[in-house]
Design a protein around this motif. Sequence first.
Motif, mmCIF file in Angstrom:
data_model
loop_
_atom_site.group_PDB
_atom_site.id
_atom_site.type_symbol
_atom_site.label_atom_id
_atom_site.label_comp_id
_atom_site.label_asym_id
_atom_site.label_seq_id
_atom_site.Cartn_x
_atom_site.Cartn_y
_atom_site.Cartn_z
ATOM 1 N N ASP A 1 0.775 -1.079 -0.074
ATOM 2 C CA ASP A 1 0.059 0.009 -0.029
ATOM 3 C C ASP A 1 0.907 1.255 0.268
ATOM 4 O O ASP A 1 2.109 1.198 0.071
ATOM 5 C CB ASP A 1 -1.046 0.070 1.051
ATOM 6 N N ARG A 2 0.235 2.342 -0.146
ATOM 7 C CA ARG A 2 0.717 3.843 -0.261
ATOM 8 C C ARG A 2 1.530 4.038 1.090
ATOM 9 O O ARG A 2 2.802 4.471 1.059
ATOM 10 C CB ARG A 2 -0.172 4.756 -0.457
ATOM 11 N N ALA A 3 1.037 3.563 2.147
ATOM 12 C CA ALA A 3 1.889 3.976 3.467
ATOM 13 C C ALA A 3 3.328 2.915 3.382
ATOM 14 O O ALA A 3 4.277 3.664 3.781
ATOM 15 C CB ALA A 3 0.922 3.390 4.561
ATOM 16 N N ARG A 4 3.126 1.998 2.772
ATOM 17 C CA ARG A 4 4.451 1.178 2.800
ATOM 18 C C ARG A 4 5.408 1.767 1.796
ATOM 19 O O ARG A 4 6.723 1.767 2.147
ATOM 20 C CB ARG A 4 4.141 -0.147 2.289
ATOM 21 N N VAL A 5 4.982 2.226 0.518
ATOM 22 C CA VAL A 5 5.854 3.045 -0.190
ATOM 23 C C VAL A 5 6.573 4.236 0.399
ATOM 24 O O VAL A 5 7.450 4.573 0.283
ATOM 25 C CB VAL A 5 5.027 3.607 -1.453
ATOM 26 N N ASP A 6 5.668 4.937 1.309
ATOM 27 C CA ASP A 6 5.991 6.092 2.069
ATOM 28 C C ASP A 6 7.179 5.833 3.005
ATOM 29 O O ASP A 6 8.222 6.383 3.217
ATOM 30 C CB ASP A 6 4.982 7.001 2.493
ATOM 31 N N GLN A 7 6.918 4.660 3.638
ATOM 32 C CA GLN A 7 7.807 4.177 4.535
ATOM 33 C C GLN A 7 9.130 3.677 3.950
ATOM 34 O O GLN A 7 10.280 4.222 4.703
ATOM 35 C CB GLN A 7 7.096 2.818 5.474
ATOM 36 N N LEU A 8 9.073 3.148 2.901
ATOM 37 C CA LEU A 8 10.313 2.819 2.032
ATOM 38 C C LEU A 8 11.168 3.959 1.796
ATOM 39 O O LEU A 8 12.336 4.167 2.003
ATOM 40 C CB LEU A 8 9.877 1.819 0.856
ATOM 41 N N LEU A 9 10.400 5.062 1.425
ATOM 42 C CA LEU A 9 10.962 6.228 1.003
ATOM 43 C C LEU A 9 11.737 6.779 2.171
ATOM 44 O O LEU A 9 12.817 7.410 1.991
ATOM 45 C CB LEU A 9 10.144 7.271 0.332
ATOM 46 N N ASP A 10 10.890 6.975 3.252
ATOM 47 C CA ASP A 10 11.519 7.444 4.657
ATOM 48 C C ASP A 10 12.987 6.565 5.074
ATOM 49 O O ASP A 10 13.771 7.280 5.254
ATOM 50 C CB ASP A 10 10.397 7.086 5.736
ATOM 51 N N GLU A 11 13.067 5.269 4.750
ATOM 52 C CA GLU A 11 14.015 4.814 4.951
ATOM 53 C C GLU A 11 15.178 5.021 3.982
ATOM 54 O O GLU A 11 16.447 5.255 4.675
ATOM 55 C CB GLU A 11 13.840 3.143 4.841
ATOM 56 N N VAL A 12 15.074 5.465 2.819
ATOM 57 C CA VAL A 12 16.083 5.801 1.961
ATOM 58 C C VAL A 12 16.589 7.289 2.508
ATOM 59 O O VAL A 12 17.625 7.597 2.445
ATOM 60 C CB VAL A 12 15.420 6.091 0.444
ATOM 61 N N LEU A 13 15.426 8.122 2.893
ATOM 62 C CA LEU A 13 15.868 9.440 3.268
ATOM 63 C C LEU A 13 16.523 9.298 4.601
ATOM 64 O O LEU A 13 17.358 10.512 4.834
ATOM 65 C CB LEU A 13 14.425 10.170 3.523
#
Lengths: 214, 83
Positions: B69-81
């Motif tokens: 889901d979108r929340a997981r995509v956002d979480q993955l971007l957070d991990e990259v950031l």
Amino acid sequence: MQGQQPDCSLDEVFELYCQIFKPLYHEIEAENEVPNEVFFEILAVLDHLSRMSSYGHSETSSSDRARGHLKRACFDLFKLKVKKVIELYKQFQKIDLSLIDNGRFEGELIALVSRIKTGAAEARGKEGRDPREVSPDDLNAFDLWMNVHDLCVQVEKGFFSSEKIDWARRKSAEVNHQVSRAINRKSWWISFSAGFVSGLCAAGLIAGLRWFLS
Amino acid sequence: MFRFCTPESLKRFEASIEKSTGHKTADLRGFNVCETRRRVEERTGKPVTTKSRFPTIGRGNVLGDCVIDRARVDQLLDEVLSQ
């Protein structure tokens, strides 16, 4: 304007395509690998636009939906730019960048990367807002992502492509080599000393045993 | 015509694209996509290919080999950031 769904025209979709999407697409294409996900979004754009003639959908609703997909494709390309820079930054962290310009180079790089991270987080938070619902003084997601993109290019061109990085890499390698040589020399002496001492102990033990038995 | 961004942002964006690609933004807008692909292939000596960049980008319900889901995509971007 809050809460209203403003009309969207076909011209606006193509304006977004030409003004923002196309330059971003060409930038990523130059790396030889184009993301599948962006193609899916573009396919969705085409599908919505085709519904105007195939199913008699209104220009306003089709364009609005098409613009949504195009926006997503642009934001995705901005995100990939950020990801690339952060990954490169991680690689460069293996080099001792503090050797360059008495640490000023590294300090500036860290500050820029930090601004990229903060900017990207802020831009993502505004992605869902319709640009037309934002007051003229307020920056929307595109403004914020463009700022982040500019910072990414500054880091790529000003830091990652710098000749100083190669110098620091060579210098780090030299230092690492000297350190490993020193460690090797030290470990050789430790092994030699341990061997010598244990040899002496064994000889003493054998001599003691012989004396005891005799 | 509504605005996607301020004129200043667009100007800055165009300048950074020019710096990054070495081409004028006006030219990039006018280029034929097939022609640019051919040019890239000539320059790099390799064919332009596509690659999935999921889950950094893309929508999980239609892409990738798992539902995300979108929340997981956002979480993955957070991990990259946060790296």
